[in-house]
Design a protein around this motif. Structure first.
Motif, mmCIF file in Angstrom:
data_model
loop_
_atom_site.group_PDB
_atom_site.id
_atom_site.type_symbol
_atom_site.label_atom_id
_atom_site.label_comp_id
_atom_site.label_asym_id
_atom_site.label_seq_id
_atom_site.Cartn_x
_atom_site.Cartn_y
_atom_site.Cartn_z
ATOM 1 N N LEU A 144 10.462 5.956 10.316
ATOM 2 C CA LEU A 144 9.255 5.654 9.559
ATOM 3 C C LEU A 144 8.548 7.257 9.110
ATOM 4 O O LEU A 144 8.193 7.866 10.205
ATOM 5 N N ASP A 145 8.391 7.245 7.851
ATOM 6 C CA ASP A 145 7.627 8.543 7.398
ATOM 7 C C ASP A 145 6.418 8.118 6.803
ATOM 8 O O ASP A 145 6.150 7.483 5.926
ATOM 9 N N VAL A 146 5.358 8.618 7.761
ATOM 10 C CA VAL A 146 3.922 8.252 7.254
ATOM 11 C C VAL A 146 3.306 9.182 6.441
ATOM 12 O O VAL A 146 3.180 10.009 6.501
ATOM 13 N N GLY A 147 2.868 8.522 5.114
ATOM 14 C CA GLY A 147 2.273 9.736 4.095
ATOM 15 C C GLY A 147 3.360 10.631 3.536
ATOM 16 O O GLY A 147 3.318 11.766 3.611
ATOM 17 N N THR A 148 4.504 9.933 2.937
ATOM 18 C CA THR A 148 5.490 10.499 2.770
ATOM 19 C C THR A 148 5.590 11.599 1.772
ATOM 20 O O THR A 148 6.236 12.606 1.732
ATOM 21 N N ALA A 154 11.561 12.021 4.879
ATOM 22 C CA ALA A 154 12.355 11.090 5.039
ATOM 23 C C ALA A 154 13.898 11.246 4.430
ATOM 24 O O ALA A 154 14.661 10.851 4.975
ATOM 25 N N LEU A 155 13.823 12.086 3.648
ATOM 26 C CA LEU A 155 15.141 12.614 3.157
ATOM 27 C C LEU A 155 15.771 13.335 4.071
ATOM 28 O O LEU A 155 17.150 13.081 4.248
ATOM 29 N N PHE A 168 6.426 5.760 3.269
ATOM 30 C CA PHE A 168 5.241 5.219 2.404
ATOM 31 C C PHE A 168 4.224 6.132 2.044
ATOM 32 O O PHE A 168 4.102 7.119 2.980
ATOM 33 N N ASP A 169 3.424 5.758 1.324
ATOM 34 C CA ASP A 169 2.142 6.702 0.879
ATOM 35 C C ASP A 169 1.003 5.807 0.331
ATOM 36 O O ASP A 169 1.484 4.932 -0.665
ATOM 37 N N LEU A 193 11.251 2.920 0.082
ATOM 38 C CA LEU A 193 10.090 3.604 -0.372
ATOM 39 C C LEU A 193 9.108 2.675 -0.918
ATOM 40 O O LEU A 193 9.537 1.758 -1.756
ATOM 41 N N PHE A 194 7.999 3.011 -0.393
ATOM 42 C CA PHE A 194 6.723 1.962 -0.987
ATOM 43 C C PHE A 194 5.305 2.517 -0.903
ATOM 44 O O PHE A 194 5.278 3.434 -0.346
#
Length: 276
Positions: A144-148, A154-155, A168-169, A193-194
């Motif tokens: 999980l990438d918080v504040g992408t 994430a990539l 997500f962001d 992504l969301f």
């Protein structure tokens, strides 16, 4: 149709001062550009730029503000002048216009055209998080990438073998930019992504990555920590060195242990392990 406008805040720098980036980031800049020895922050809303200017003045930092500039593309010249650069042993970051140029042998290209979302890999906080991912690759894990932001972490996780890297962001414009960046990578199909908040996520992950300023992290601390599965890890970057002890004091408990730490310049990245 009227052209959109933006504001430029120029901070003359006699020496490296990453604290300036921390102050400016509190006011939602579109991004940063270095012009000679000056740091330029671009803002969508003039009032945000004025707020950043007042904060810098309160910190006795000189700056020059110009608002209501008709938008062309404030990052066009930056992309044209940008050159790819290496991070760690595995990554090859390209902040320029999209191209099919090949990275050096053994390196993974992350193509992140400089735009409205922070995170091309050029800032210390992003590099530190990339190095932590590289040090212990998330092969086969859900991340999980918080504040992408631009989607860079994430990539990177997907490139290092993550089964899926959920990103997500809360900033819908950042999500739009990240979605454009995903299209430049063959492994992006593994990056859902969301736009939203950590509270909307109903499951826990073996690895959570968060490159956030302390104020951002502390506002969402409970939700972010709650998304780390028992036995899982949290990579927390974006910490100014002078705030490290404060953050650690807020995190110390029988449930969390410090498993690693990286620093570069005035920035710190902490690796925390959740006890099962």
């Amino acid at each position: 149709m009227a052209r959109r406008k933006y504001s430029r805040l120029v901070v003359p720098r006699k020496a490296r001062d990453d604290a300036v980036v921390g102050i400016l980031s509190l006011y939602g800049p579109l991004g940063f550009v270095e012009e000679g020895r000056d740091l330029v922050a671009c803002f969508r809303e003039a009032e945000d730029a004025r707020g950043a200017s007042r904060a810098l003045s309160a910190a006795r930092l000189r700056c020059d503000l110009v608002t209501d500039i008709p938008e062309d593309d404030p990052f066009r010249a930056f992309r044209a002048a940008s050159r790819p650069f290496a991070v760690g042993e595995r990554f090859w970051i390209d902040p320029g216009d999209p191209s099919d140029s090949q990275p050096p042998a053994g390196r993974i290209a992350l193509r992140l055209p400089a735009s409205a979302a922070f995170g091309t890999g050029g800032h210390e906080s992003t590099r530190l998080a990339l190095l932590c991912l590289e040090e212990d690759p998330p092969s086969g894990l859900d991340v999980l990438d918080v504040g992408t932001g631009s989607g860079v972490l994430a990539l990177a996780a997907a490139a290092l073998g993550a089964r899926r890297a959920f990103a997500f962001d809360t900033d819908t414009e950042a999500v739009f930019v990240a979605r454009e960046n995903l299209r430049l990578h063959p492994f992006a199909s593994r990056v859902p992504l969301f736009a939203g908040t950590a509270e909307t996520i109903s499951r826990a992950f073996p690895l959570v990555v968060a490159n956030l300023l302390p104020e951002e992290f502390l506002r969402a601390r409970g939700a972010v920590l709650g998304r780390v599965a028992p036995g899982g890890r949290l990579i927390l970057s974006g910490i100014p060195a002078e705030r490290e002890e404060e953050l650690l004091a807020r995190l110390r408990s029988r449930r969390w242990g410090l498993s690693g730490r990286r620093t570069e310049g005035d920035w710190v990245c902490l690796c925390l392990a959740r006890v099962s």
